[in-house]
Design a protein around this motif. Structure first.
Motif, PDB file in Angstrom:
ATOM      1  N   ALA A 289     -13.872  -1.285  30.135  1.00 20.93           N
ATOM      2  CA  ALA A 289     -14.620   0.096  31.628  1.00 20.93           C
ATOM      3  C   ALA A 289     -15.612   1.046  30.768  1.00 20.93           C
ATOM      4  CB  ALA A 289     -13.338   1.506  31.130  1.00 20.93           C
ATOM      5  N   LEU A 290     -16.370   0.174  28.755  1.00 21.53           N
ATOM      6  CA  LEU A 290     -17.260   0.312  28.671  1.00 21.53           C
ATOM      7  C   LEU A 290     -17.734  -0.741  28.806  1.00 21.53           C
ATOM      8  CD1 LEU A 290     -15.395   1.878  25.155  1.00 21.53           C
ATOM      9  CD2 LEU A 290     -16.498   2.813  27.466  1.00 21.53           C
ATOM     10  N   GLY A 291     -17.847  -1.266  29.671  1.00 18.27           N
ATOM     11  CA  GLY A 291     -18.193  -3.032  29.647  1.00 18.27           C
ATOM     12  C   GLY A 291     -20.058  -2.362  30.107  1.00 18.27           C
ATOM     13  N   PRO A 292     -19.436  -1.838  31.319  1.00 13.89           N
ATOM     14  CA  PRO A 292     -21.077  -1.218  32.111  1.00 13.89           C
ATOM     15  C   PRO A 292     -22.074  -0.652  31.067  1.00 13.89           C
ATOM     16  CG  PRO A 292     -19.381  -1.425  33.767  1.00 13.89           C
ATOM     17  CD  PRO A 292     -18.733  -1.844  32.335  1.00 13.89           C
ATOM     18  N   PHE A 293     -21.653  -0.025  30.040  1.00 14.27           N
ATOM     19  CA  PHE A 293     -22.456   0.736  29.571  1.00 14.27           C
ATOM     20  C   PHE A 293     -23.170   0.198  28.161  1.00 14.27           C
ATOM     21  CE2 PHE A 293     -19.201   4.038  31.008  1.00 14.27           C
ATOM     22  CZ  PHE A 293     -19.341   4.664  31.473  1.00 14.27           C
ATOM     23  N   GLY A 294     -23.034  -1.068  28.312  1.00 15.36           N
ATOM     24  CA  GLY A 294     -23.581  -1.531  27.286  1.00 15.36           C
ATOM     25  C   GLY A 294     -23.270  -2.296  25.745  1.00 15.36           C
ATOM     26  N   PRO A 295     -23.620  -3.049  25.799  1.00 17.05           N
ATOM     27  CA  PRO A 295     -23.140  -3.135  23.692  1.00 17.05           C
ATOM     28  C   PRO A 295     -23.081  -2.286  23.064  1.00 17.05           C
ATOM     29  CG  PRO A 295     -24.748  -5.234  24.554  1.00 17.05           C
ATOM     30  CD  PRO A 295     -24.979  -4.058  25.897  1.00 17.05           C
ATOM     31  N   ASP A 296     -24.121  -1.515  22.877  1.00 12.71           N
ATOM     32  CA  ASP A 296     -23.857  -0.106  22.576  1.00 12.71           C
ATOM     33  C   ASP A 296     -22.891   0.960  22.472  1.00 12.71           C
ATOM     34  OD1 ASP A 296     -26.760  -0.883  21.144  1.00 12.71           O
ATOM     35  OD2 ASP A 296     -27.914  -0.186  22.278  1.00 12.71           O
ATOM     36  N   VAL A 297     -22.490   0.832  23.440  1.00 11.84           N
ATOM     37  CA  VAL A 297     -21.384   1.808  23.723  1.00 11.84           C
ATOM     38  C   VAL A 297     -20.338   0.560  23.360  1.00 11.84           C
ATOM     39  CG1 VAL A 297     -19.765   2.946  24.720  1.00 11.84           C
ATOM     40  CG2 VAL A 297     -22.454   3.488  25.286  1.00 11.84           C
ATOM     41  N   VAL A 298     -20.172  -0.734  23.723  1.00 10.81           N
ATOM     42  CA  VAL A 298     -18.368  -0.951  23.348  1.00 10.81           C
ATOM     43  C   VAL A 298     -18.785  -1.646  21.895  1.00 10.81           C
ATOM     44  CG1 VAL A 298     -17.781  -2.908  23.049  1.00 10.81           C
ATOM     45  CG2 VAL A 298     -18.485  -2.981  24.919  1.00 10.81           C
ATOM     46  N   SER A 299     -20.034  -1.145  21.079  1.00 11.09           N
ATOM     47  CA  SER A 299     -20.101  -1.572  19.423  1.00 11.09           C
ATOM     48  C   SER A 299     -20.061   0.038  18.611  1.00 11.09           C
ATOM     49  CB  SER A 299     -20.868  -1.816  19.112  1.00 11.09           C
ATOM     50  OG  SER A 299     -21.460  -3.663  19.233  1.00 11.09           O
ATOM     51  N   GLY A 300     -20.276   0.813  19.541  1.00 13.50           N
ATOM     52  CA  GLY A 300     -19.788   2.203  18.452  1.00 13.50           C
ATOM     53  C   GLY A 300     -18.302   2.295  18.792  1.00 13.50           C
TER      54      GLY A 300
END
Length: 450
Positions: free
Chosen positions: A265-276
């Motif tokens: 679900a968070l994938g489209p928001f980019g690596p920064d959101v996934v890592s955060g």
């Protein structure tokens, strides 16, 4: 000295007020669990400073790590319950034979899952939308991590035997040994070599070997090795694993699937959101350690009483556990929420990742107060014969996060929709789960009285 001379009768083995006994067990259990949960947090922070690519690959591995945790907890809880009942019944000679029988089943299950994940690694990279630049590292890391995790299975059985039999300090020393060497290995190899994220599997393997050695020594020191019965096949472990371990493991599988769904679900928001989000999730795992330890300690006391034929004391034990958990979380959750921004910066070296971690904690942080009571009672429920009930309570929680939360995040083009869903589910859980657990414990106590 004979076994009869060293083994107390069931009545003395479970003596003492429930609150005192829970507190005595909970602190060393919490130390061991804190080490187990803190290790991923520290490793994530170290890898963030090794490189953002290393942190990203480790974040993607989280759902698979939860799958191994599902296997671990299924055998861990089943063996712990069996050891606690043996303690209450005054039968130390049953502890290691039961653990050995569980080991026979576990080797086959753990090995099969590891091989399956190693073969499925390329498909998982595609499913999680891993960029081509990181896909190769993700596949290789997954395969090496699966091999390294194989070493930890016998350690799980040794530590759970010690914990269930009332030796939580000895069990904690096993976990702490593996944790310290894993973190130290990542720090030394991550910064002192060119291994990058691959320093982690090497460190996991080294920590596992050391923990296994310490576990064997502690079992011998506890007297369980001297008092063991024949290490022959014990058919009762099948019922223990299917009745207790399987529902508990299924709950963790649901958690692993949900975590993968959240990353999707968070994938489209980019690596920064996934890592955060992953950094915040690792911190959340640390925050629930006191509740997890209190739930296990309460369950151990209850199961020892059941082994001694005193299941009617269950409501008193549950009440003591609830009171202690409420006090701990009243003094614990709010200060952590107030310090969310410094914690976010500590967890993630990159400012963009830290910003997302802080955003998650701003929305969800205060609901950890209710999450403490929920986790404590779920852990207790799982270990006193209510594993299926606990699974049925977990499914709407994790399903709601993925389906409703993921839908809101994607339709609103904002991950905050997912964060608010998690917060509301935490609030609802603190009402439903303790009440359900109370009814289950009272049912057991009434059946024992009849």
């Amino acid at each position: 000295m004979s076994t009869a001379e060293t083994t107390p009768p069931p009545s003395s083995a479970v003596a003492g007020p429930p609150l005192t006994r829970i507190r005595h067990l909970a602190l060393p259990i919490a130390l061991g669990e804190a080490a187990g949960v803190l290790v991923p947090v520290v490793v994530l922070a170290l890898l963030a400073r090794v490189g953002t690519d290393a942190m990203y690959v480790r974040s993607l591995y989280v759902p698979l790590a939860l799958l191994f945790a599902a296997l671990q907890v299924g055998f861990d809880v089943s063996n712990q319950v069996a050891a606690a009942v043996s303690k209450g019944a005054g039968r130390p000679q049953d502890v290691l034979p039961v653990a050995a029988s569980m080991a026979r089943i576990g080797v086959a299950v753990w090995g099969t899952v590891s091989v399956a994940l190693m073969l499925a690694a390329p498909g998982l990279a595609s499913l999680l939308s891993v960029p081509d630049s990181a896909a190769g590292d993700f596949v290789a890391f997954t395969r090496w991590a699966c091999l390294a995790n194989l070493i930890f299975f016998p350690t799980v059985l040794l530590s759970s035997s010690l914990r269930g039999y009332g030796r939580p300090g000895a069990a904690a020393s096993v976990v702490l040994t593996g944790a310290i060497l894993e973190v130290g290995g990542v720090a030394v190899l991550g910064f002192g070599t060119d291994l990058g994220v691959f320093a982690l599997p090497v460190a996991i393997a080294g920590g596992g070997v050391a923990a296994l050695t310490v576990g064997a020594v502690q079992v011998r020191r506890s007297g369980l090795w001297r008092e063991r019965g024949p290490l022959a096949w014990r058919p009762e472990v099948i019922g223990r694993l299917t009745g207790t371990g399987l529902p508990v493991a299924a709950s963790f599988v649901a958690m692993a699937v949900a975590n993968a769904g959240l990353l999707w679900a968070l994938g489209p928001f980019g690596p920064d959101v996934v890592s955060g989000y992953s950094a915040a999730g690792a911190l959340q795992n640390l925050l629930i350690v006191p509740a997890s330890a209190l739930g296990s300690a309460t369950a151990i006391v209850f199961n020892q009483l059941r082994g001694a034929g005193r299941a009617g004391d269950g409501p008193a034990v549950l009440g003591a556990g609830l009171r202690l958990t409420a006090v701990v979380y009243a003094c614990f959750a709010i200060p952590i929420w107030l310090g969310r921004e410094p914690l976010a910066r500590l967890l993630a070296g990159d400012p963009a990742v830290a910003s997302e971690t802080g955003r998650f904690l701003t929305i969800v942080g205060l609901t950890y107060l209710g999450l403490g009571l929920t986790v404590m009672t779920l852990l207790l429920l799982e270990q006193v014969g209510g594993g299926l009930v606990a699974l049925l309570l977990n499914l709407p929680y994790f399903g709601g996060m993925v389906v409703l939360g993921g839908l809101l995040a994607r339709t609103q083009d904002d991950p905050a929709g997912l964060y608010w869903t998690i917060a509301l589910l935490n609030i609802g859980g603190m009402i439903v789960v303790p009440l359900t657990t109370w009814r289950h414990v009272r049912r057991i106590s009434r059946a024992a009285a009849r």
